[in-house]
Structures are given as structure tokens and as C-alpha cells.
Scaffold this active site. Structure first.
Site, PDB file in Angstrom:
ATOM      1  N   HIS A  22      -1.848   6.951   4.963  1.00  0.00           N
ATOM      2  CA  HIS A  22      -0.595   6.615   5.648  1.00  0.00           C
ATOM      3  C   HIS A  22       0.314   7.839   5.550  1.00  0.00           C
ATOM      4  O   HIS A  22       0.694   8.241   4.440  1.00  0.00           O
ATOM      5  CB  HIS A  22       0.097   5.423   4.992  1.00  0.00           C
ATOM      6  CG  HIS A  22      -0.761   4.198   4.933  1.00  0.00           C
ATOM      7  ND1 HIS A  22      -1.109   3.475   6.054  1.00  0.00           N
ATOM      8  CD2 HIS A  22      -1.352   3.579   3.891  1.00  0.00           C
ATOM      9  CE1 HIS A  22      -1.873   2.459   5.705  1.00  0.00           C
ATOM     10  NE2 HIS A  22      -2.045   2.500   4.404  1.00  0.00           N
ATOM     11  N   ASN A  25       0.064  -3.732   7.700  1.00  0.00           N
ATOM     12  CA  ASN A  25       1.218  -4.319   7.008  1.00  0.00           C
ATOM     13  C   ASN A  25       2.216  -3.243   6.607  1.00  0.00           C
ATOM     14  O   ASN A  25       3.420  -3.495   6.492  1.00  0.00           O
ATOM     15  CB  ASN A  25       0.748  -5.079   5.762  1.00  0.00           C
ATOM     16  CG  ASN A  25       0.120  -6.408   6.120  1.00  0.00           C
ATOM     17  OD1 ASN A  25       0.805  -7.378   6.372  1.00  0.00           O
ATOM     18  ND2 ASN A  25      -1.199  -6.431   6.175  1.00  0.00           N
ATOM     19  N   ALA A  48       0.795  -1.220   0.000  1.00  0.00           N
ATOM     20  CA  ALA A  48       0.000   0.000   0.000  1.00  0.00           C
ATOM     21  C   ALA A  48       0.830   1.275   0.000  1.00  0.00           C
ATOM     22  O   ALA A  48       0.261   2.370  -0.059  1.00  0.00           O
ATOM     23  CB  ALA A  48      -0.938  -0.013   1.219  1.00  0.00           C
TER      24      ALA A  48
HETATM   25  N1  LIG Z   1       1.488  -5.548   2.203  1.00  0.00           N
HETATM   26  C1  LIG Z   1       0.453  -4.705   2.269  1.00  0.00           C
HETATM   27  O1  LIG Z   1       0.618  -3.478   2.115  1.00  0.00           O
HETATM   28  C2  LIG Z   1      -0.926  -5.243   2.536  1.00  0.00           C
HETATM   29  C3  LIG Z   1      -2.027  -4.404   2.354  1.00  0.00           C
HETATM   30  C4  LIG Z   1      -3.284  -4.919   2.590  1.00  0.00           C
HETATM   31  C5  LIG Z   1      -3.447  -6.227   3.021  1.00  0.00           C
HETATM   32  N2  LIG Z   1      -2.347  -7.014   3.231  1.00  0.00           N
HETATM   33  C6  LIG Z   1      -2.472  -8.399   3.711  1.00  0.00           C
HETATM   34  O2  LIG Z   1      -2.732  -9.265   2.614  1.00  0.00           O
HETATM   35  C7  LIG Z   1      -3.454 -10.409   3.092  1.00  0.00           C
HETATM   36  C8  LIG Z   1      -4.679 -10.633   2.200  1.00  0.00           C
HETATM   37  O3  LIG Z   1      -5.532  -9.512   2.295  1.00  0.00           O
HETATM   38  P1  LIG Z   1      -6.998  -9.537   1.638  1.00  0.00           P
HETATM   39  O4  LIG Z   1      -7.567  -8.185   1.840  1.00  0.00           O
HETATM   40  O5  LIG Z   1      -6.954 -10.124   0.289  1.00  0.00           O
HETATM   41  O6  LIG Z   1      -7.726 -10.566   2.636  1.00  0.00           O
HETATM   42  P2  LIG Z   1      -9.105 -11.330   2.403  1.00  0.00           P
HETATM   43  O7  LIG Z   1      -9.575 -11.674   3.770  1.00  0.00           O
HETATM   44  O8  LIG Z   1      -9.994 -10.568   1.500  1.00  0.00           O
HETATM   45  O9  LIG Z   1      -8.665 -12.670   1.633  1.00  0.00           O
HETATM   46  C9  LIG Z   1      -7.876 -13.671   2.236  1.00  0.00           C
HETATM   47  C10 LIG Z   1      -8.263 -14.989   1.584  1.00  0.00           C
HETATM   48  O10 LIG Z   1      -7.328 -15.985   2.011  1.00  0.00           O
HETATM   49  C11 LIG Z   1      -8.038 -17.168   2.363  1.00  0.00           C
HETATM   50  N3  LIG Z   1      -7.250 -17.888   3.363  1.00  0.00           N
HETATM   51  C12 LIG Z   1      -6.940 -17.488   4.612  1.00  0.00           C
HETATM   52  N4  LIG Z   1      -6.145 -18.410   5.208  1.00  0.00           N
HETATM   53  C13 LIG Z   1      -5.931 -19.385   4.309  1.00  0.00           C
HETATM   54  C14 LIG Z   1      -5.185 -20.602   4.325  1.00  0.00           C
HETATM   55  N5  LIG Z   1      -4.499 -20.986   5.399  1.00  0.00           N
HETATM   56  N6  LIG Z   1      -5.200 -21.383   3.227  1.00  0.00           N
HETATM   57  C15 LIG Z   1      -5.899 -20.995   2.124  1.00  0.00           C
HETATM   58  N7  LIG Z   1      -6.626 -19.848   2.048  1.00  0.00           N
HETATM   59  C16 LIG Z   1      -6.633 -19.050   3.127  1.00  0.00           C
HETATM   60  C17 LIG Z   1      -9.392 -16.694   2.876  1.00  0.00           C
HETATM   61  O11 LIG Z   1     -10.388 -17.691   2.740  1.00  0.00           O
HETATM   62  C18 LIG Z   1      -9.662 -15.480   1.968  1.00  0.00           C
HETATM   63  O12 LIG Z   1     -10.376 -15.838   0.811  1.00  0.00           O
HETATM   64  C19 LIG Z   1      -3.790 -10.119   4.549  1.00  0.00           C
HETATM   65  O13 LIG Z   1      -2.835 -10.743   5.381  1.00  0.00           O
HETATM   66  C20 LIG Z   1      -3.642  -8.621   4.654  1.00  0.00           C
HETATM   67  O14 LIG Z   1      -3.318  -8.215   5.956  1.00  0.00           O
HETATM   68  C21 LIG Z   1      -1.105  -6.547   2.974  1.00  0.00           C
END
Ligand SMILES: NC(=O)c1ccc[n+]([C@@H]2O[C@H](COP(=O)([O-])OP(=O)(O)OC[C@H]3O[C@@H](n4cnc5c(N)ncnc54)[C@H](O)[C@@H]3O)[C@@H](O)[C@H]2O)c1
Length: 268
Positions: free
Chosen positions: A219, A189, A120
């Protein structure tokens, strides 16, 4: 990249959520030349996935790159095995890397094939350079999001009620990045990305603000050090699928994949 990449980059996605789905559908549509979607793993059974859904433990079979977009615990559970299977791993749940034991396991399994999304935020190249140039004096991150997206199980009744009521601006957390990523595993994150860029989980002071008027995920990053003074203000629209996540993040991941493809093609 190495001999794993021999033609089209075969990409698998762990987590078909707000981030993984956009990444996967864009790859499947052929919008990142040189990369294609070959498999997906998700706890749920997404109806609109154009490739086979496989168990997470089998996701790395015959792929070049796994994109982890499932969460901190999913990375901890599977990341090491994916690297041991020989593929590259692009981490989206960067906050998980506060766990030094996990970092050591990932490094030992294939640290040279471990990649982190910029996610992000941006400006990380400059902050890495500033860190290299000399000591940093202070690094602060103020993250402002809609109150309901910040509610956590550890909050006391008063704070939780304030966030759920969403009538006032509230500072929900103040502390070092090391603690911030544990307290808000799905929402900050960015604190982890910043901490890794400047090489310190303790130096980065994080403030998480819940603002009922927030229409964007904001942010504000301020860094002072020997090389100069830097201020970044980033305002991302939340993902329509998950307000904790900014809509830009899957596009950052796609850009990361495009860069991996470009780098690999340049070497061939
Ligand atoms: N790096 C960054 O800047 C940043 C920004 C936003 C979100 N994120 C992170 O990215 C990740 C995904 O975010 P999102 O918004 O897509 O989340 P989300 O909740 O929309 O999607 C996550 C998906 O992963 C699946 N899932 C969870 N655990 C699992 C497992 N053990 N095996 C298989 N599938 C699994 C869930 O069923 C869901 O469909 C989160 O950890 C979030 O914190 C990072």
C-alpha cells in the site's frame, strides 16, 4: 470504557476466518492480559474453536466487546443489534462504512462504543492531524496485490482472463475510495480506513494493481496538504489463510483490543 467493563474484557468474535481465528486463539491463550474469548459466531462450524459457537444474532449476549471479522454484509446485518445490546463493537470490515445509512444506524445505536481497527496500515494519527491542520490537496493510494486475489465478478472477460493468467502487471481499477470499496469489498479496506481518516471518500484516489511478481500486499499512500507532504509505503505479507488479507491485520485487531483494555483499566 464504561461500567460494562468490570474486570476481564469479555470478547466475542464474529467470523472465524483468517483474521477472527488468530484473534480468537490469541485471546483464548491469554496473550492479551485483561481480555478473554467467550463466544464465536461463524456460518461454518470451525473445528478448532475453543469456545461455544453461537448464532450470530445471539453473539452479543453477556459480552463486553464484539469483534466483527466476517465481512461487510455481516456487519450490516448484525452491527446495529450488537450496539443496541450495549456492547462495544470493533469493526474490521471498514469498507462497509461507505454505506452512510449503515453509519447513521450504527451511530444512533451506540456510536460512542463503535471502534475501527487500523488494520493493514498505519500513520493514521498523522493524517488526521494533517487534515485538522488545513485542507488536503491530494490523497492517493496505490494497492498492489497478487492478481488472483483481485478477481471480481463485475470484471469483463478480458480483465478477468489477464488476472487469472497472472502473466502481466495490470491496473485493475482507478477511481475514488467510495467506488474502490464497493468494487473490491474484501481487498481494499485500506481505502476506507484512509478515507475515514482524511474525512472524504471522494478525495482519496485509489489505484489497484495486480502484479504477478507481488510477494507482499503493498500500500503506497501519498498525501499533500497545507501541513506538509506525507508518503507511506507499507508491505505486508499476505495471510497464509487468505491471500486477500494481510497477516498483520489480526495483530492490529489484538493491539486495538489491548488498547481498549488499557484505557478501561486506566479509568477504573
Ligand atoms: N481493515 C482492514 O485493514 C482489513 C484487512 C483485511 C481484511 N479485512 C476484512 O476483514 C473481514 C474478514 O477477513 P478474513 O480475511 O478473516 O475473511 P475470511 O473469509 O477468512 O473469514 C471470514 C469468516 O466469516 C464468516 N462469515 C461470513 N459471513 C458471516 C455471517 N454473516 N455470520 C457469521 N459468520 C460469517 C465466514 O464463514 C468466514 O469463516 C473481511 O471483510 C475483510 O475484507 C479488513
Amino acid at each position: 470504557m464504561d461500567d460494562l467493563f468490570d474486570g476481564e474484557l469479555r470478547v466475542a468474535v464474529l467470523g472465524w476466518g483468517a483474521i477472527g481465528r488468530t484473534v480468537g486463539l490469541t485471546l483464548a491463550a491469554g496473550d492479551v492480559p485483561g481480555a478473554s474469548l467467550v463466544a464465536v459466531a461463524d456460518n461454518r462450524r470451525p473445528p478448532d474453536c475453543p469456545v461455544p459457537i453461537v448464532p450470530a444474532a445471539e453473539l452479543a449476549a453477556d459480552v463486553d466487546l464484539v469483534v466483527e471479522a466476517a465481512g461487510q454484509s455481516a456487519l450490516a446485518a448484525h452491527g446495529e443489534d450488537y450496539l443496541l445490546a450495549g456492547c462495544h463493537l470493533l469493526v474490521v470490515s471498514v469498507g462497509a462504512l461507505v454505506d452512510q445509512d449503515l453509519v447513521e444506524r450504527l451511530r444512533a445505536a451506540g456510536g460512542d462504543r463503535l471502534h475501527l481497527t487500523t488494520g493493514a496500515i498505519g500513520g493514521l494519527d498523522l493524517l488526521r492531524a494533517a487534515t485538522r491542520a488545513g485542507p488536503l490537496d491530494a490523497v492517493t493510494l496505490t494497492t498492489t496485490k497478487a492478481p488472483s486475489s483481485l478477481v471480481q465478478f463485475w470484471m469483463d472477460d478480458e480483465l478477468r482472463a489477464k488476472l487469472l493468467a497472472g502473466r502481466q502487471r495490470v491496473t485493475a481499477f482507478e477511481g475514488p475510495a467510495r467506488l474502490a470499496v464497493l468494487k473490491f469489498p474484501q481487498s481494499v479496506n485500506v481505502a476506507a480506513t484512509l478515507a475515514l481518516a482524511v474525512g472524504s471518500w471522494e478525495l482519496v484516489e485509489v489505484r489497484v494493481v495486480a502484479d504477478p511478481a507481488a510477494e507482499v500486499n503493498r500500500h503506497e499512500i501519498e498525501v499533500t496538504g497545507a501541513a506538509g507532504r506525507y508518503r507511506f509505503s507499507i508491505e505486508n505479507h499476505p495471510s497464509p489463510d487468505n491471500p486477500k488479507t494481510s497477516g498483520i491485520v489480526p495483530h492490529a485487531v489484538l493491539q486495538n483490543i489491548a488498547e481498549l483494555v488499557g484505557w478501561a483499566q486506566g479509568r477504573r
